[in-house]
Design an enzyme around this catalytic site. Structure first.
Site, PDB file in Angstrom:
ATOM      1  N   HIS A  87       0.930  -1.285   0.076  1.00  0.00           N
ATOM      2  CA  HIS A  87       0.104  -0.018   0.080  1.00  0.00           C
ATOM      3  C   HIS A  87       0.939   1.261   0.053  1.00  0.00           C
ATOM      4  O   HIS A  87       0.516   2.111  -0.733  1.00  0.00           O
ATOM      5  CB  HIS A  87      -0.871  -0.231   1.201  1.00  0.00           C
ATOM      6  CG  HIS A  87      -1.401   1.331   1.464  1.00  0.00           C
ATOM      7  ND1 HIS A  87      -2.548   1.862   0.850  1.00  0.00           N
ATOM      8  CD2 HIS A  87      -1.259   2.155   2.477  1.00  0.00           C
ATOM      9  CE1 HIS A  87      -2.943   3.024   1.277  1.00  0.00           C
ATOM     10  NE2 HIS A  87      -2.176   3.198   2.226  1.00  0.00           N
ATOM     11  N   ASP A 116       6.013  21.367 -26.414  1.00  0.00           N
ATOM     12  CA  ASP A 116       6.193  19.980 -25.919  1.00  0.00           C
ATOM     13  C   ASP A 116       7.349  19.946 -24.838  1.00  0.00           C
ATOM     14  O   ASP A 116       7.814  20.711 -24.688  1.00  0.00           O
ATOM     15  CB  ASP A 116       6.346  18.824 -26.856  1.00  0.00           C
ATOM     16  CG  ASP A 116       5.911  17.497 -26.528  1.00  0.00           C
ATOM     17  OD1 ASP A 116       6.139  17.146 -25.589  1.00  0.00           O
ATOM     18  OD2 ASP A 116       4.977  17.130 -27.403  1.00  0.00           O
ATOM     19  N   TRP A 152       7.258  -0.057   3.682  1.00  0.00           N
ATOM     20  CA  TRP A 152       7.615   0.715   2.449  1.00  0.00           C
ATOM     21  C   TRP A 152       8.980   1.174   2.563  1.00  0.00           C
ATOM     22  O   TRP A 152       9.839   1.350   1.951  1.00  0.00           O
ATOM     23  CB  TRP A 152       6.749   1.558   1.960  1.00  0.00           C
ATOM     24  CG  TRP A 152       6.734   3.063   2.570  1.00  0.00           C
ATOM     25  CD1 TRP A 152       6.344   3.460   3.787  1.00  0.00           C
ATOM     26  CD2 TRP A 152       7.565   4.293   2.077  1.00  0.00           C
ATOM     27  NE1 TRP A 152       6.769   4.721   4.080  1.00  0.00           N
ATOM     28  CE2 TRP A 152       7.544   5.347   3.115  1.00  0.00           C
ATOM     29  CE3 TRP A 152       8.344   4.451   1.111  1.00  0.00           C
ATOM     30  CZ2 TRP A 152       8.129   6.390   2.830  1.00  0.00           C
ATOM     31  CZ3 TRP A 152       9.081   5.648   0.879  1.00  0.00           C
ATOM     32  CH2 TRP A 152       8.895   6.624   1.696  1.00  0.00           C
ATOM     33  N   SER A 180      13.104   5.567 -14.146  1.00  0.00           N
ATOM     34  CA  SER A 180      11.768   6.542 -14.695  1.00  0.00           C
ATOM     35  C   SER A 180      11.694   7.799 -14.063  1.00  0.00           C
ATOM     36  O   SER A 180      11.598   8.791 -14.853  1.00  0.00           O
ATOM     37  CB  SER A 180      10.401   5.635 -14.548  1.00  0.00           C
ATOM     38  OG  SER A 180       9.380   6.379 -14.565  1.00  0.00           O
ATOM     39  N   SER A 181      11.721   7.836 -12.723  1.00  0.00           N
ATOM     40  CA  SER A 181      11.709   8.968 -12.157  1.00  0.00           C
ATOM     41  C   SER A 181      12.878  10.140 -12.605  1.00  0.00           C
ATOM     42  O   SER A 181      12.425  11.357 -12.653  1.00  0.00           O
ATOM     43  CB  SER A 181      11.619   8.960 -10.678  1.00  0.00           C
ATOM     44  OG  SER A 181      10.752   8.244 -10.268  1.00  0.00           O
ATOM     45  N   HIS A 264      13.438  11.722   3.204  1.00  0.00           N
ATOM     46  CA  HIS A 264      13.030  13.199   3.460  1.00  0.00           C
ATOM     47  C   HIS A 264      12.728  13.939   2.253  1.00  0.00           C
ATOM     48  O   HIS A 264      11.535  14.639   2.333  1.00  0.00           O
ATOM     49  CB  HIS A 264      13.572  13.716   4.657  1.00  0.00           C
ATOM     50  CG  HIS A 264      12.597  14.546   5.253  1.00  0.00           C
ATOM     51  ND1 HIS A 264      11.766  14.095   5.973  1.00  0.00           N
ATOM     52  CD2 HIS A 264      12.603  15.943   5.155  1.00  0.00           C
ATOM     53  CE1 HIS A 264      10.881  15.285   6.328  1.00  0.00           C
ATOM     54  NE2 HIS A 264      11.173  16.465   5.536  1.00  0.00           N
ATOM     55  N   GLU A 266      12.061  13.084  -0.317  1.00  0.00           N
ATOM     56  CA  GLU A 266      11.123  12.393  -1.193  1.00  0.00           C
ATOM     57  C   GLU A 266       9.632  12.928  -0.510  1.00  0.00           C
ATOM     58  O   GLU A 266       8.778  13.131  -1.416  1.00  0.00           O
ATOM     59  CB  GLU A 266      11.084  10.943  -0.948  1.00  0.00           C
ATOM     60  CG  GLU A 266      10.075   9.966  -1.271  1.00  0.00           C
ATOM     61  CD  GLU A 266       9.815   9.932  -2.816  1.00  0.00           C
ATOM     62  OE1 GLU A 266      10.665  10.037  -3.526  1.00  0.00           O
ATOM     63  OE2 GLU A 266       8.446   9.631  -3.336  1.00  0.00           O
ATOM     64  N   TYR A 268       9.138  16.120   0.542  1.00  0.00           N
ATOM     65  CA  TYR A 268       8.816  17.218  -0.160  1.00  0.00           C
ATOM     66  C   TYR A 268       8.639  16.993  -1.748  1.00  0.00           C
ATOM     67  O   TYR A 268       8.033  17.835  -2.391  1.00  0.00           O
ATOM     68  CB  TYR A 268       9.889  18.028   0.011  1.00  0.00           C
ATOM     69  CG  TYR A 268      10.024  18.441   1.505  1.00  0.00           C
ATOM     70  CD1 TYR A 268       8.944  19.204   2.010  1.00  0.00           C
ATOM     71  CD2 TYR A 268      10.952  18.096   2.607  1.00  0.00           C
ATOM     72  CE1 TYR A 268       8.801  19.407   3.372  1.00  0.00           C
ATOM     73  CE2 TYR A 268      10.810  18.144   3.831  1.00  0.00           C
ATOM     74  CZ  TYR A 268       9.918  18.943   4.374  1.00  0.00           C
ATOM     75  OH  TYR A 268       9.792  19.250   5.531  1.00  0.00           O
ATOM     76  N   SER A 279      -1.019  27.496  -5.224  1.00  0.00           N
ATOM     77  CA  SER A 279      -0.843  28.575  -5.667  1.00  0.00           C
ATOM     78  C   SER A 279      -1.341  29.084  -6.986  1.00  0.00           C
ATOM     79  O   SER A 279      -1.445  30.271  -7.425  1.00  0.00           O
ATOM     80  CB  SER A 279       0.852  28.743  -5.396  1.00  0.00           C
ATOM     81  OG  SER A 279       1.264  28.458  -4.228  1.00  0.00           O
ATOM     82  N   HIS A 313      15.242  12.803  11.779  1.00  0.00           N
ATOM     83  CA  HIS A 313      14.128  13.374  12.601  1.00  0.00           C
ATOM     84  C   HIS A 313      12.928  12.020  12.431  1.00  0.00           C
ATOM     85  O   HIS A 313      12.156  11.750  13.405  1.00  0.00           O
ATOM     86  CB  HIS A 313      13.011  14.508  12.401  1.00  0.00           C
ATOM     87  CG  HIS A 313      12.790  14.538  11.120  1.00  0.00           C
ATOM     88  ND1 HIS A 313      12.576  15.919  10.341  1.00  0.00           N
ATOM     89  CD2 HIS A 313      12.046  13.792  10.289  1.00  0.00           C
ATOM     90  CE1 HIS A 313      11.894  15.756   9.325  1.00  0.00           C
ATOM     91  NE2 HIS A 313      11.528  14.468   9.276  1.00  0.00           N
ATOM     92  N   HIS A 314      13.347  11.155  11.589  1.00  0.00           N
ATOM     93  CA  HIS A 314      12.507   9.902  11.494  1.00  0.00           C
ATOM     94  C   HIS A 314      13.182   8.697  12.345  1.00  0.00           C
ATOM     95  O   HIS A 314      12.592   7.696  12.331  1.00  0.00           O
ATOM     96  CB  HIS A 314      12.800   9.319  10.235  1.00  0.00           C
ATOM     97  CG  HIS A 314      12.096  10.256   9.146  1.00  0.00           C
ATOM     98  ND1 HIS A 314      10.611  10.125   8.696  1.00  0.00           N
ATOM     99  CD2 HIS A 314      12.668  11.364   8.294  1.00  0.00           C
ATOM    100  CE1 HIS A 314      10.240  11.276   7.828  1.00  0.00           C
ATOM    101  NE2 HIS A 314      11.397  11.802   7.398  1.00  0.00           N
ATOM    102  N   THR A 339       7.248  26.838   5.394  1.00  0.00           N
ATOM    103  CA  THR A 339       6.082  26.385   4.874  1.00  0.00           C
ATOM    104  C   THR A 339       4.765  27.398   5.501  1.00  0.00           C
ATOM    105  O   THR A 339       3.812  27.658   4.991  1.00  0.00           O
ATOM    106  CB  THR A 339       5.845  25.185   5.859  1.00  0.00           C
ATOM    107  OG1 THR A 339       6.904  24.180   5.751  1.00  0.00           O
ATOM    108  CG2 THR A 339       4.562  24.143   5.276  1.00  0.00           C
ATOM    109  N   LYS A 342       4.215  30.255   3.333  1.00  0.00           N
ATOM    110  CA  LYS A 342       3.066  29.787   2.224  1.00  0.00           C
ATOM    111  C   LYS A 342       1.824  29.758   2.554  1.00  0.00           C
ATOM    112  O   LYS A 342       1.010  30.487   1.962  1.00  0.00           O
ATOM    113  CB  LYS A 342       3.348  28.180   1.722  1.00  0.00           C
ATOM    114  CG  LYS A 342       4.868  28.180   0.945  1.00  0.00           C
ATOM    115  CD  LYS A 342       5.051  26.892   0.254  1.00  0.00           C
ATOM    116  CE  LYS A 342       6.148  26.791  -0.733  1.00  0.00           C
ATOM    117  NZ  LYS A 342       5.645  27.334  -1.961  1.00  0.00           N
ATOM    118  N   ARG A 461       1.774   1.208  15.082  1.00  0.00           N
ATOM    119  CA  ARG A 461       1.709   1.116  13.672  1.00  0.00           C
ATOM    120  C   ARG A 461       1.890  -0.325  13.447  1.00  0.00           C
ATOM    121  O   ARG A 461       2.635  -1.036  13.881  1.00  0.00           O
ATOM    122  CB  ARG A 461       2.473   1.850  12.800  1.00  0.00           C
ATOM    123  CG  ARG A 461       2.690   3.265  13.208  1.00  0.00           C
ATOM    124  CD  ARG A 461       3.843   3.847  12.388  1.00  0.00           C
ATOM    125  NE  ARG A 461       3.806   3.786  10.869  1.00  0.00           N
ATOM    126  CZ  ARG A 461       4.902   4.179  10.148  1.00  0.00           C
ATOM    127  NH1 ARG A 461       5.761   4.886  10.760  1.00  0.00           N
ATOM    128  NH2 ARG A 461       4.677   4.053   8.810  1.00  0.00           N
TER     129      ARG A 461
END
Lengths: 537, 293
Positions: A87, A116, A152, A180-181, A264, A266, A268, A279, A313-314, A339, A342, A461
């Site tokens: 998931h 294009d 994951w 790909s990315s 991390h 990722e 963002y 925006s 921080h993870h 943030t 924003k 979790r």
């Protein structure tokens, strides 16, 4: 900003075309397989993302069904773990990221006045890798011993010593997803650097383009690190290396450092394009130019740079010197400044605006409120001493689902409703879309809000069972989950109707307050938006 | 401003190669995954065959795609703008490669600076050392792992130093080949490019020698703990990149012999040369951090 995008002379009729890329569109399946057109590829990305969203969503339904009441009843724990793992992988790499790439494909060339993407064939390659990569990942679920079941984040040693053989397939499918990315990101970045119409200076670019430029940079910087991490997992598991094994001089915590150095930024990658979308939408329906355009650009860049120095921080509870914990705590908190800029700017844009509440605006407003809730719980998690309490509880699950579902996913829905009339040339079914919005909004909060409470009370979790005192909340969470899942079928219905060209034709501007190059070309947008560069004043 | 002429956009036509490339990567991923599983289980299966087919399809794709690309370029279809896109794309690709190596260098630094000292009791890990790995002392190269596997360190003198010199010279020769191309001195171009390729092959040959030496004489293998791990993965991925770089240079050489490239239109040459310089810089980093220090 508002005056930035008048086209002076995009004389389509007078433009002489090369005959091999004229306006005749190839038909049938091969159109989609061979296409080099940014709009076709954008559509492919978006539909792929939607199919993955429903697939990953179905897995979430399995998880919520199992957690509907305490005790083990529907699936066995190993399969439950596979569901949480796949998931997460599907939603991150298969739904949110491809959806944003699809939006970038559709919108970036139109917004900067290009015909294009810069590298159209590579664009096709980046897309078509994805269905193959995810079929490998999904097929691994049916292997003997099951698919990946280590979360994951595939922490070692769960993914090395204790994982099944399908880990090899997981590793290689992540490798090709990464290829790909990276190609997709290179394409976006080169398009923005090199294909802007004359006069489209950096500080006139729409914010969606800016946020995607910075996102693409993050992707190129960190996807290779993920490739390195999965490679080390592969060699540790199958070839006897000991990167993550203390007996050989490695360290399982090192895995977490490498993974979160990717992970991390990722995070963002999955939210910066959302900031760009909001925006774009808020000024349109507030009928005011975006408040603080330049500060939005600088805030996005600051968030991206800070994202490289907050990864640990993870891992507050997994073993670090106190000085490092302090550093990562304060660096993380620092991110709340840009943030906050924003959120402040969005609110200031709406201040005294002539607001109307069309569907995209409803999603955008829901985003601003609910993403802020996710941001605030993120601040709580950033505080090291209290994170020891929250770590690995449902509070974390609540936090990242608020930022990813009511954040990233809601922004994608807002974007789809906002630009869909431009893509199809017709207005979507507004009544159904309203049903979709309200059902989603109510059910998503029923789904994720109580997770804060059970998390604070200590529910862990990734466990298929829980203590009895969490039963009532979990029942409601599951009901919210099923309702949210069903609500997305309304979305599917709206999309199918839109793709079948049902609905009233729309003007080229579509929304009364919309400004930007993409609103100055006809709806539906022509196959190649700009044959010759428009001049932006 | 209003009536200024802008170069028309060039939009490449459809092509069959991207989807062939996607199928190739699919076959490679499935094949490699199954091959790894079958090898470790000691079973026979189809993994190696699928992998081989995937690699062949990938090579066919690369050949076809580049052939089309070269034909289009030689017939003057491309615009300056497309040339800029290619150059920028190549630069970002090299940046992504830098980050790939950064992951492994990161592992090397983490192990040396943090993991090993902690295992030997530094910081607040005295009990880790005493209870889990009694008697272990951090050292680099790690010739005795906490688990008790011993090995021998690879010396920086000898082959690695020779290889460093070879690659540094090859960067210089490639630069002079580029200068020759830009100044229209085709002989200098051909000669210098040829020498660069020979130096690349020489490097690869010595690298194989070094691996044989490591396995046969030093007992330094992929399984010899974090020292062997980082040594072989870093030098191994670097070697793969040198191999790819050499193949690129060979293709460029054939194209030079056919009279391709002009002094102002030679993206492929520039990209190949950037790639080669990048590979050299990685080697210098390797030489310093893997061998010498």
């Amino acid at each position: 900003m508002s005056k930035a995008t008048d086209i002076v002379s995009p004389d389509h009729a007078a433009a002489d075309h090369d005959d091999h890329h004229d306006h005749h569109i190839p038909k049938g399946l091969m159109r989609w397989v061979l296409t080099t057109n940014h709009k076709d590829i954008g559509t492919l990305y978006l539909w792929f993302a939607f199919i993955m969203f429903l697939t990953g969503g179905a897995m979430a339904m399995v998880i919520r069904a199992e957690l509907f009441q305490p005790g083990l009843q529907i699936v066995d724990p190993n399969f439950f773990n596979q569901m949480t793992t796949v998931h997460g992988l599907i939603m991150v790499f298969g739904a949110v990221m491809p959806a944003f790439t699809g939006l970038a494909n559709w919108l970036v060339p139109m917004m900067i006045g290009a015909p294009d993407m810069a590298l159209p064939r590579m664009n096709n390659w980046s897309f078509w890798i994805l269905p193959f990569a995810f079929s490998i990942l999904l097929a691994s679920l049916f292997l003997e011993g099951g698919g990946p079941a280590f979360g994951w984040t595939f922490y070692a040693p769960l993914s090395t010593t204790y994982s099944g053989d399908s880990t090899a397939l997981f590793v290689f499918s992540v490798h090709i997803m990464g290829i790909s990315s990276i190609m997709g990101a290179i394409n976006v970045i080169v398009t923005i650097f090199n294909m802007r119409a004359p006069g489209m200076t950096w500080m006139k670019m729409p914010l969606f383009v800016w946020t995607w430029l910075i996102t693409a940079f993050l992707l190129i910087a960190v996807m290779p690190v993920l490739a390195g991490a999965v490679t080390m997992v592969l060699t540790d598991k199958f070839f006897g290396t000991s990167f993550f094994d203390a007996a050989g001089g490695g360290d399982p915590v090192m895995f977490q450092h490498i993974f979160w150095f990717f992970g991390h930024p990722e995070v963002y990658i999955m939210i910066l394009p959302a900031f760009g979308i909001i925006s774009q939408i808020v000024p349109t329906f507030a009928r005011k130019p975006l408040f603080g355009y330049a500060s939005m650009v600088y805030a996005t860049a600051s968030i991206a740079l800070l994202s490289f120095i907050v990864w640990a921080h993870h891992m507050f509870t997994t073993g670090m010197p106190v000085a490092a914990e302090m550093f990562f705590m304060f660096a993380t908190m620092l991110i709340s400044v840009p943030t906050g800029v924003k959120v402040f700017n969005w609110v200031a844009t709406m201040w005294r605006g002539s607001m109307t509440f069309e569907i995209p605006m409803m999603f955008a407003l829901a985003f601003i409120v609910l993403f802020t809730i996710g941001g605030l719980s993120g601040l709580m998690l950033a505080i090291t001493p209290v994170d020891f309490q929250y770590h690995d509880t449902y509070f974390v699950v609540a936090h990242f689902h608020y930022v990813l579902v009511t954040g990233a996913v809601f922004s994608i829905m807002a974007a789809v409703y906002y630009w869909l009339p431009k893509w199809t040339g017709r207005m979507f079914d507004i009544t159904l879309a309203k049903w979709h919005f309200w059902c989603s909004l109510i059910s998503v909060n029923l789904l994720f809000f109580p997770m804060h409470f059970v998390g604070l009370a200590g529910m862990p979790r990734r466990i298929p069972d829980y203590a009895l005192q969490f039963a009532d909340f979990n029942k409601w969470i599951s009901i919210g989950g099923f309702a949210f899942g069903l609500s997305q079928l309304i979305f599917l219905w709206v999309m199918i109707k839109a793709c079948r060209k049902q609905g009233e034709p729309v003007s080229s501007q579509v929304w009364e307050g919309a400004e930007g190059l993409e609103w100055e070309i006809p709806s539906p947008a022509p196959y190649h938006s700009f044959e010759t560069p428009p001049v932006v004043k | 401003m209003q009536h200024q002429e802008y170069q028309k956009y060039y939009v490449p036509a459809q092509s069959v190669w991207p989807i062939v490339g996607a199928v190739a990567l699919f076959l490679i991923a499935v094949g490699a995954g199954n091959f790894v599983i079958e090898t470790t289980r000691g079973e026979s299966g189809y993994g190696d065959n699928i992998l081989a087919v995937g690699i062949v399809v990938l090579l066919v794709m690369l050949f076809g795609w580049f052939r089309d690309q070269i034909n289009e370029s030689m017939s003057g279809l491309y615009s300056d703008q497309l040339g800029r896109s290619y150059r920028q794309g190549m630069s970002w690709f090299i940046f992504s490669e830098v980050m790939f190596f950064a992951a492994f260098f990161g592992a090397l630094f983490y192990a040396r600076v943090i993991a090993l000292p902690w295992l030997s009791g530094e910081s607040n890990n005295a009990m880790t050392n005493e209870v889990l790995w009694p008697g272990f002392e951090a050292m680099w190269p790690l010739i005795e792992t906490p688990g008790g596997v011993s090995t021998t360190a690879m010396s920086w003198s000898g082959l690695p130093t020779i290889n460093t010199v070879i690659l540094l010279i090859s960067s210089v020769t490639l630069h002079f080949a580029h200068v020759g191309l830009e100044q229209g001195k085709r002989k200098q171009l051909t000669a210098m490019l040829g020498i660069t390729i020979l130096l690349g092959c020489g490097f690869l040959f010595l690298q194989v020698e070094e691996y044989v030496h490591a396995y046969r004489d030093l007992g330094l293998t992929l399984q010899s703990g974090i020292y062997g791990n980082t040594f072989f993965l870093l030098t191994g991925f670097h070697g793969m990149h040198v191999t790819l770089g050499t193949i690129i240079l060979m293709v460029l050489f054939l194209r030079v012999l056919k009279g391709h490239f002009t002094h102002d239109n030679h993206f492929a040459f520039q990209a190949g040369s950037w790639y080669w310089h990048f590979v050299d810089v990685v080697w210098v980093m390797l030489y310093v951090f893997v061998y010498v220090l």
